[in-house]
Design a protein around this motif. Structure first.
Motif, PDB file in Angstrom:
ATOM      1  N   LYS A 108     -13.607 -18.563   8.671  1.00 58.87           N
ATOM      2  CA  LYS A 108     -13.731 -17.883   7.721  1.00 58.87           C
ATOM      3  C   LYS A 108     -12.681 -18.494   6.456  1.00 58.87           C
ATOM      4  CE  LYS A 108     -15.207 -13.582   9.699  1.00 58.87           C
ATOM      5  NZ  LYS A 108     -14.371 -12.323   9.999  1.00 58.87           N
ATOM      6  N   PRO A 109     -13.074 -18.448   5.316  1.00 59.79           N
ATOM      7  CA  PRO A 109     -14.156 -18.014   4.613  1.00 59.79           C
ATOM      8  C   PRO A 109     -15.006 -19.321   4.680  1.00 59.79           C
ATOM      9  CG  PRO A 109     -12.564 -18.564   3.060  1.00 59.79           C
ATOM     10  CD  PRO A 109     -11.618 -18.567   4.331  1.00 59.79           C
ATOM     11  N   PHE A 110     -16.410 -18.948   4.960  1.00 65.57           N
ATOM     12  CA  PHE A 110     -17.275 -19.936   4.587  1.00 65.57           C
ATOM     13  C   PHE A 110     -18.430 -19.793   3.643  1.00 65.57           C
ATOM     14  CE2 PHE A 110     -18.227 -17.276   8.423  1.00 65.57           C
ATOM     15  CZ  PHE A 110     -19.417 -16.823   8.192  1.00 65.57           C
ATOM     16  N   THR A 111     -19.150 -20.649   3.391  1.00 66.29           N
ATOM     17  CA  THR A 111     -20.087 -20.631   2.395  1.00 66.29           C
ATOM     18  C   THR A 111     -21.436 -20.449   2.504  1.00 66.29           C
ATOM     19  OG1 THR A 111     -20.881 -23.013   2.378  1.00 66.29           O
ATOM     20  CG2 THR A 111     -18.683 -22.418   0.957  1.00 66.29           C
ATOM     21  N   SER A 112     -22.355 -19.811   2.288  1.00 64.82           N
ATOM     22  CA  SER A 112     -23.633 -19.661   2.222  1.00 64.82           C
ATOM     23  C   SER A 112     -24.267 -20.902   2.795  1.00 64.82           C
ATOM     24  CB  SER A 112     -24.480 -19.086   1.116  1.00 64.82           C
ATOM     25  OG  SER A 112     -25.893 -18.834   1.417  1.00 64.82           O
ATOM     26  N   ALA A 113     -24.070 -22.034   2.198  1.00 60.34           N
ATOM     27  CA  ALA A 113     -24.675 -23.177   2.637  1.00 60.34           C
ATOM     28  C   ALA A 113     -24.231 -23.638   4.026  1.00 60.34           C
ATOM     29  CB  ALA A 113     -24.283 -24.279   1.385  1.00 60.34           C
TER      30      ALA A 113
END
Length: 237
Positions: A108-113
């Protein structure tokens, strides 16, 4: 495999859980069937719901996520797939998660992609297992253990990171940014518009967009203007 992969989100922060739910449900092959705030709830819901996939936070208020992972492996029935979604970065924790059989480890944090790419890999691995014979030869065993390598699908001259940026820009421009609730895209965008958001040339943006179309992540529609020359317009698939 038919239908959607049933997913349990294990996250003690309700706001983060909502975002992760939206990320998952923006993927057409996955659906969230429950949320757990504690390790005890996670174990109870896995037993009750029998999900295909668990998104597992490692920081939980009662039972540590790594302990939850170990207990999941002792539950009767087919093993559940697990993707770690956590802020924990220590090498020892990553190694323990790997030993516990997580299919991916997202910091985290990570993107939707980023999550979508891992979900694609989970789905492909499940498909590979479904198609496998009861008895495997060495090459088939090696292929299953290696798993899918989505990064290998990026053509020469393109980068996975830039592809993700183009994909996220397209989603934002089209009103489907993958945020909480899984907003559906309501419009389309040109390569020039995407290029401006990402900060690359129109030609490069078009190459990435065409690659996303090939991967099945985007759709393209020619639109004819006043000059009669078509302009390709893109939207998330």
């Amino acid at each position: 495999m038919t239908g959607q992969a049933r997913t349990l989100v294990v996250e003690d922060d309700p706001a983060v859980a909502t975002v992760h739910r939206g990320f998952v449900e923006s993927h057409p092959r996955f659906v969230v069937v429950g949320e757990a705030r504690t390790g005890a709830d996670a174990l109870r819901l896995v037993s009750a719901l029998r999900p295909d996939l668990v998104l597992l936070d490692l920081h939980l208020p009662d039972i540590g996520g790594l302990d939850v992972l170990q207990r999941l492996r002792m539950l009767p029935g087919p093993p559940v797939d697990v993707v770690a979604t956590t802020a924990v970065r220590e090498l020892d924790s990553v190694r323990q998660a790997m030993a516990g059989g997580v299919l991916a480890y997202l910091v985290k944090p990570f993107t939707s992609a980023a999550l979508r790419e891992r979900l694609d890999e989970v789905w492909q691995r499940r498909e590979d297992v479904r198609r496998a014979q009861d008895t495997l030869d060495q090459d088939e065993v090696d292929q299953l253990l290696a798993g899918p390598r989505s990064a290998d699908r990026v053509p020469k001259g393109l980068s996975g990171r830039s592809r993700d940026l183009v994909r996220e820009a397209l989603a934002r421009l089209c009103g489907g940014d993958g945020a909480a609730g899984g907003t559906t895209a309501s419009r389309d965008a040109s390569a020039a518009e995407v290029a401006e958001v990402v900060g690359m040339s129109r030609v490069s943006a078009r190459r990435y967009l065409e690659h996303l179309v090939t991967e099945g992540y985007a759709q393209v529609t020619p639109r004819y203007g006043a000059t009669g020359r078509p302009e390709n317009r893109y939207r998330p698939a």
